[in-house]
Design a protein around this motif. Structure first.
Motif, PDB file in Angstrom:
ATOM      1  N   SER A 256       4.641  -1.144  -3.656  1.00 40.42           N
ATOM      2  CA  SER A 256       4.610  -0.218  -2.517  1.00 40.42           C
ATOM      3  C   SER A 256       3.460  -0.532  -1.569  1.00 40.42           C
ATOM      4  N   LEU A 257       2.266  -0.896  -2.101  1.00 38.69           N
ATOM      5  CA  LEU A 257       1.146  -1.233  -1.225  1.00 38.69           C
ATOM      6  C   LEU A 257       1.419  -2.500  -0.433  1.00 38.69           C
ATOM      7  N   GLY A 258       2.041  -3.495  -1.083  1.00 40.61           N
ATOM      8  CA  GLY A 258       2.401  -4.708  -0.358  1.00 40.61           C
ATOM      9  C   GLY A 258       3.380  -4.420   0.757  1.00 40.61           C
ATOM     10  N   THR A 259       4.314  -3.504   0.511  1.00 40.87           N
ATOM     11  CA  THR A 259       5.284  -3.135   1.542  1.00 40.87           C
ATOM     12  C   THR A 259       4.595  -2.429   2.705  1.00 40.87           C
ATOM     13  N   VAL A 260       3.681  -1.516   2.405  1.00 41.28           N
ATOM     14  CA  VAL A 260       2.951  -0.808   3.466  1.00 41.28           C
ATOM     15  C   VAL A 260       2.141  -1.784   4.318  1.00 41.28           C
ATOM     16  N   ILE A 261       1.408  -2.682   3.660  1.00 41.71           N
ATOM     17  CA  ILE A 261       0.612  -3.670   4.394  1.00 41.71           C
ATOM     18  C   ILE A 261       1.520  -4.533   5.255  1.00 41.71           C
ATOM     19  N   GLY A 262       2.637  -4.978   4.696  1.00 42.73           N
ATOM     20  CA  GLY A 262       3.554  -5.826   5.450  1.00 42.73           C
ATOM     21  C   GLY A 262       4.156  -5.129   6.647  1.00 42.73           C
ATOM     22  N   GLN A 263       4.485  -3.855   6.491  1.00 47.48           N
ATOM     23  CA  GLN A 263       5.104  -3.123   7.597  1.00 47.48           C
ATOM     24  C   GLN A 263       4.118  -2.842   8.727  1.00 47.48           C
ATOM     25  N   HIS A 264       2.844  -2.625   8.394  1.00 49.73           N
ATOM     26  CA  HIS A 264       1.866  -2.246   9.414  1.00 49.73           C
ATOM     27  C   HIS A 264       1.062  -3.421   9.963  1.00 49.73           C
ATOM     28  N   LEU A 265       0.834  -4.436   9.135  1.00 52.69           N
ATOM     29  CA  LEU A 265       0.005  -5.566   9.568  1.00 52.69           C
ATOM     30  C   LEU A 265       0.755  -6.889   9.548  1.00 52.69           C
ATOM     31  N   GLY A 266       2.011  -6.871   9.129  1.00 53.87           N
ATOM     32  CA  GLY A 266       2.789  -8.095   9.033  1.00 53.87           C
ATOM     33  C   GLY A 266       2.814  -8.627   7.608  1.00 53.87           C
ATOM     34  N   TRP A 267       3.896  -9.319   7.270  1.00 55.75           N
ATOM     35  CA  TRP A 267       4.043  -9.799   5.897  1.00 55.75           C
ATOM     36  C   TRP A 267       2.966 -10.810   5.526  1.00 55.75           C
ATOM     37  N   ARG A 268       2.446 -11.516   6.516  1.00 58.81           N
ATOM     38  CA  ARG A 268       1.391 -12.496   6.219  1.00 58.81           C
ATOM     39  C   ARG A 268       0.118 -11.805   5.727  1.00 58.81           C
ATOM     40  N   ALA A 269      -0.142 -10.614   6.223  1.00 59.32           N
ATOM     41  CA  ALA A 269      -1.315  -9.867   5.761  1.00 59.32           C
ATOM     42  C   ALA A 269      -1.185  -9.535   4.276  1.00 59.32           C
ATOM     43  N   ALA A 270       0.044  -9.264   3.825  1.00 58.94           N
ATOM     44  CA  ALA A 270       0.262  -9.001   2.407  1.00 58.94           C
ATOM     45  C   ALA A 270      -0.069 -10.241   1.574  1.00 58.94           C
ATOM     46  N   PHE A 271       0.256 -11.418   2.109  1.00 62.00           N
ATOM     47  CA  PHE A 271      -0.077 -12.664   1.416  1.00 62.00           C
ATOM     48  C   PHE A 271      -1.594 -12.857   1.343  1.00 62.00           C
ATOM     49  N   TRP A 272      -2.300 -12.535   2.425  1.00 61.08           N
ATOM     50  CA  TRP A 272      -3.763 -12.648   2.423  1.00 61.08           C
ATOM     51  C   TRP A 272      -4.376 -11.669   1.422  1.00 61.08           C
ATOM     52  N   ALA A 273      -3.790 -10.487   1.307  1.00 62.21           N
ATOM     53  CA  ALA A 273      -4.302  -9.504   0.349  1.00 62.21           C
ATOM     54  C   ALA A 273      -4.158 -10.018  -1.082  1.00 62.21           C
ATOM     55  N   VAL A 274      -3.026 -10.640  -1.378  1.00 63.37           N
ATOM     56  CA  VAL A 274      -2.832 -11.226  -2.712  1.00 63.37           C
ATOM     57  C   VAL A 274      -3.832 -12.346  -2.954  1.00 63.37           C
ATOM     58  N   THR A 275      -4.093 -13.156  -1.926  1.00 63.16           N
ATOM     59  CA  THR A 275      -5.082 -14.229  -2.048  1.00 63.16           C
ATOM     60  C   THR A 275      -6.445 -13.664  -2.426  1.00 63.16           C
ATOM     61  N   ALA A 276      -6.859 -12.608  -1.735  1.00 65.55           N
ATOM     62  CA  ALA A 276      -8.166 -12.001  -2.008  1.00 65.55           C
ATOM     63  C   ALA A 276      -8.221 -11.451  -3.432  1.00 65.55           C
ATOM     64  N   MET A 277      -7.168 -10.764  -3.871  1.00 67.11           N
ATOM     65  CA  MET A 277      -7.156 -10.220  -5.237  1.00 67.11           C
ATOM     66  C   MET A 277      -7.193 -11.337  -6.281  1.00 67.11           C
TER      67      MET A 277
END
Length: 408
Positions: A145-166
């Motif tokens: 759900s958090l990945g979906t929220v990030i993707g919807q508001h900041l773009g799917w690439r932002a979700a990929f960057w978030a996974v990279t950081a984690m």
């Protein structure tokens, strides 16, 4: 419980979020990459393809590597694959990064499972394995759900960057908590016995009942993933929900999954076949009801909750079954079951995409999931019959050793 066990569980959470989050990002990714939603859905299958190959291959290739070296190598490659994926505009390149990332994620699973067993006393191994597997369940509840929220508001690439950081944070935790010395061997033995132990495990892999257990895992997983992979576009296109509601509904799916895996975990050891029969039957019934009620928002939301519950209730029994059938092949039996999970994860979205491309609509994937589920019930029935026959001759088989991987 050593801190390292929790670090490895959180590492699984970081990587598992990437595994699951694409189900909530397909419309955005399809629009950005200029491909259809079913073709974007193949990125889910790409991840499963990498895990399908990576689990058995890396379980053997890294047999003599120090655990910390193997784990850090896998995390570094996983992070790099997401950096490239976030930067590319080419579908083929993104597809390749999904395969590469999943390949090392599967290797991480295999080494992490051996690591947690080696870090705790024998009486605490079950609890340690539940912490490791809990990382993926947490990814289902929160990461999706958090990945979906990030993707919807900041773009799917932002979700990929978030996974990279984690993933990088997980790497720092592994570096700080996992012992750096000492090669590992299959089944937790000394390094010098690795070749002999591997030979014994390979011989155990020839048992037909083990491959029937793998078939059950693949079919059950495929039945769930056929419906799950296209929930996001179905909710918007067929059910008529606003995109902003999709993360909340997927969180409900995760809540159902958490409930299901908790109940299944309490019944799998003592009643594996009743657990499988109940879970798969519920999955079939829920899939049929979802296909018939996808256009009714209230019913669709409730059924998605149940879909997660029944789908994940089977997971502990699917995992422990392979250890009961092949107790003398713990490393390769577990790796093979990871591969079987990912056969289902690959086939479900692919077959669902074919149905959508044929113009059958999003509810058709639930009909497909129900059909695969019926085949899974047949596999469970055959396995139960063989078990009763052999138990009558040789006595009851050994109990399973616990859950190694909780896959969607």
């Amino acid at each position: 419980m050593p801190l390292a066990v929790y670090v490895l569980g959180l590492s699984i959470f970081a990587q598992g979020t990437s595994e699951l989050m694409l189900a909530g990002l397909l419309p955005e990714m399809a629009a950005d990459l200029g491909v259809s939603v079913p073709r974007a859905g193949l990125l889910i299958s790409a991840f499963a393809m990498g895990m399908l190959v990576g689990a058995p291959v890396l379980a053997v290739v890294t047999l003599r590597w120090p655990r910390r070296t193997a784990l850090l190598t896998f995390l570094a490659v996983f992070a790099l694959s997401h950096v490239v994926g976030a930067l590319t505009t080419d579908y083929a390149t993104l597809f390749a990064t999904r395969v590469a990332g999943a390949f090392v994620y599967a290797g991480f699973w295999a080494v992490a499972a051996g690591s947690v067993v080696g870090l705790v006393p024998a009486g605490s191994r079950g609890r340690a394995m539940s912490v490791l597997a809990g990382g993926l369940t947490l990814a289902t509840v929160l990461g999706l759900s958090l990945g979906t929220v990030i993707g919807q508001h900041l773009g799917w690439r932002a979700a990929f960057w978030a996974v990279t950081a984690m993933t990088l944070l997980a790497g720092a935790g592994v570096l700080a908590t996992i012992p750096g010395a000492g090669p590992r061997a299959a089944g937790g033995g000394e390094a010098g016995s690795g070749g002999a132990r591997l030979g014994a495990e390979l011989r155990a892999m020839a048992r037909p009942r083990l491959w029937l257990a793998y078939a059950t895992t693949a079919l059950t997983t495929g039945a769930l993933l056929a419906s799950f992979s296209y929930l996001s576009p179905m909710l918007v296109t067929t059910t008529g929900l606003a995109p902003a509601w999709v993360p909340a509904v997927l969180a409900l799916y995760g809540l159902g999954a958490l409930t299901g895996i908790t109940i299944g975990g309490r019944t799998a050891d003592a009643r594996p076949f009743p657990t499988l029969f109940a879970g798969v039957t519920g999955l079939v019934a829920t899939s049929v009801a979802l296909a018939l009620s996808a256009s009714v928002p209230v019913l669709a939301v409730v059924l998605i909750l149940l879909l997660g519950g029944f789908g994940f209730a089977t997971n502990p029994a699917l995992n422990t079954r392979v250890f009961a059938v092949a107790p003398d092949a713990p490393t390769l039996a577990a790796a093979g079951n990871v591969a079987a999970f990912n056969v289902g994860i690959t086939a479900g979205p692919w077959l669902g995409g074919l149905a959508i491309d044929a113009g059958l609509g999003y509810p058709s994937v639930s009909w497909l999931g129900a059909a695969i589920g019926v085949a899974a019930l047949g596999a469970v029935a055959l396995a139960a019959r063989l078990h009763r026959t052999e138990a009558g001759v040789a006595g009851p088989e050994p109990a399973g050793t616990g859950e190694v991987r909780s896959a969607v």
